[in-house]
Scaffold this active site. Structure first.
Site, PDB file in Angstrom:
ATOM      1  N   LYS A 111      11.524  32.161  41.246  1.00  0.00           N
ATOM      2  CA  LYS A 111      12.210  33.100  42.148  1.00  0.00           C
ATOM      3  C   LYS A 111      11.630  34.505  42.069  1.00  0.00           C
ATOM      4  O   LYS A 111      11.587  35.215  43.060  1.00  0.00           O
ATOM      5  CB  LYS A 111      13.710  33.147  41.840  1.00  0.00           C
ATOM      6  CG  LYS A 111      14.448  31.922  42.323  1.00  0.00           C
ATOM      7  CD  LYS A 111      15.936  32.217  42.459  1.00  0.00           C
ATOM      8  CE  LYS A 111      16.696  30.971  42.875  1.00  0.00           C
ATOM      9  NZ  LYS A 111      18.152  31.179  42.838  1.00  0.00           N
ATOM     10  N   LYS A 194      11.578  20.073  49.110  1.00  0.00           N
ATOM     11  CA  LYS A 194      13.029  19.907  49.203  1.00  0.00           C
ATOM     12  C   LYS A 194      13.584  20.619  50.436  1.00  0.00           C
ATOM     13  O   LYS A 194      13.104  21.697  50.787  1.00  0.00           O
ATOM     14  CB  LYS A 194      13.661  20.558  47.959  1.00  0.00           C
ATOM     15  CG  LYS A 194      14.495  19.600  47.136  1.00  0.00           C
ATOM     16  CD  LYS A 194      15.073  20.277  45.926  1.00  0.00           C
ATOM     17  CE  LYS A 194      16.560  20.459  46.093  1.00  0.00           C
ATOM     18  NZ  LYS A 194      17.222  20.907  44.862  1.00  0.00           N
ATOM     19  N   LYS A 197      17.530  26.200  52.122  1.00  0.00           N
ATOM     20  CA  LYS A 197      18.052  27.223  53.024  1.00  0.00           C
ATOM     21  C   LYS A 197      17.077  28.377  53.190  1.00  0.00           C
ATOM     22  O   LYS A 197      17.214  29.175  54.095  1.00  0.00           O
ATOM     23  CB  LYS A 197      19.435  27.708  52.594  1.00  0.00           C
ATOM     24  CG  LYS A 197      19.657  27.919  51.127  1.00  0.00           C
ATOM     25  CD  LYS A 197      21.165  28.133  50.852  1.00  0.00           C
ATOM     26  CE  LYS A 197      21.490  27.909  49.393  1.00  0.00           C
ATOM     27  NZ  LYS A 197      22.925  27.802  49.135  1.00  0.00           N
TER      28      LYS A 197
END
Ligand code: TRP
Length: 332
Positions: A111, A194, A197
């Protein structure tokens, strides 16, 4: 007593991957466990969130829990920031966990990316807050996906070190619940990634708030290969997009991939996609309608969250007291 805790971050749109990979499985677990399901808004702000959007998505995740079949009477549904013990216990855990442990967390590295120096301190300490979520209720089990296993390991390490340091068995060593029924849903545009969002193309995912037309469009445009569907699992090898659509079909129909292929093997994708669209609309349609109904009545959602927070607090309060006393904090 067996107690589970799990949570979803209110960031962006909830999609089919959140439903088939997590929320749907919780509906089953609520029968066998005392269940606490949280909307983790404090985790969400480890990266920037627009305030109005955060409020909206907090309600949206709550609505999705309920629309998916999680019973707010049988379970506790609440949002993290409503129970102050999460932040309080997280601070204690910041002082238990070691820098070296957190430095090894792969999710932080992913991240934070190249901009590690510019990541928030909260993003680095994220796993300590997650450990606090779980241990504030002495949860015995946590349903987790592959991507959260390392965080649960850290939770166990924190519990163990706390118990050792203070010479008291305050916390349980929480077990992961690996669910055989959970489905790893991949992007409709790239079967090796995957469903997410944060993916820029909205056609890569089916959002729980998409209407029937949009679902049909997205499935029609989903990436496939030129071969027809195989009749056996072995034929899905090296065909990630085909495997993904078959996996989604199996999950939505509560069936197995074998059974899906036995029925649809040999069909061209155009036909299979039509069946998948019908099935998706049949399963997701009623959920979508219930979410929309709830979101049109935010007072109803807020009342459920408020009541959930009270019930969560009733469990968390005495546990936090025990922790504070163990640490030696003078009671006011
Ligand atoms: N980190 C989890 C995720 O991103 C969300 C989460 C926060 C969670 N606290 C938790 C999951 C406690 C399970 C238990 O998916």
């Amino acid at each position: 007593m067996k107690r589970i805790f799990s949570g979803v971050q209110p960031t962006g749109n909830l999609h089919l991957g959140n439903y088939l990979g997590a929320i749907r499985n919780w509906v089953q677990l609520q029968k066998d466990y005392e269940s606490i399901f949280c909307v983790v808004d404090m985790h969400a702000i480890t990266v920037w969130q627009d305030p109005a959007e955060l409020t909206r998505t907090t309600r949206e995740v709550t609505a999705a829990y309920i629309a998916a079949g999680i019973d707010p009477e049988a379970c506790i549904i609440f949002h993290q920031s409503a129970v102050p013990g999460h932040a309080q216990l997280a601070w204690v855990f910041n002082c238990v966990a070691r820098m070296g442990w957190l430095n090894r967390m792969t999710q932080f590295k992913e991240k934070a990316g190249k901009h590690k120096e510019n990541a928030s301190v909260g993003l680095f300490a994220y796993p300590d807050l997650m450990a606090a979520d779980i241990l504030l209720y002495k949860a015995t089990h946590v349903p987790v996906g592959e991507d959260q296993k390392q965080h649960l390991e850290l939770t166990r390490d924190i519990a163990q070190k706390f118990n050792n340091d203070f010479g008291r068995e305050v916390f349980p060593i929480t077990e992961p619940l690996i669910l055989g029924t959970a489905t790893r849903v991949m992007s409709l545009r790239d079967g090796s990634k995957k469903m997410s969002k944060s993916e820029t193309s909205d056609f890569s995912r089916i959002n729980l708030r998409d209407d029937a037309d949009l679902i049909a469009q997205k499935i029609r445009k989903a990436k496939t290969d030129p071969e027809p569907l195989p009749s056996e699992i072995a034929g899905l090898e090296n065909r990630p997009e085909a495997a993904n659509l078959v996996g989604i079909f199996a999950a939505l129909s509560d069936s197995t991939r074998e059974a899906v292929l036995a029925e649809h093997g040999g069909q061209p994708f155009s036909a299979f996609k039509q069946s998948l669209t019908d099935l998706s609309v049949e399963v997701l349609g009623p959920m979508n309608a219930e979410m929309n109904r709830l979101l049109a009545n935010p007072d109803e959602i807020d009342a459920i969250l408020k009541r959930g927070a009270e019930r969560a607090q009733a469990i968390a309060g005495p546990i936090l007291d025990e922790v504070y006393e163990t640490v030696g904090f003078l009671r006011p």
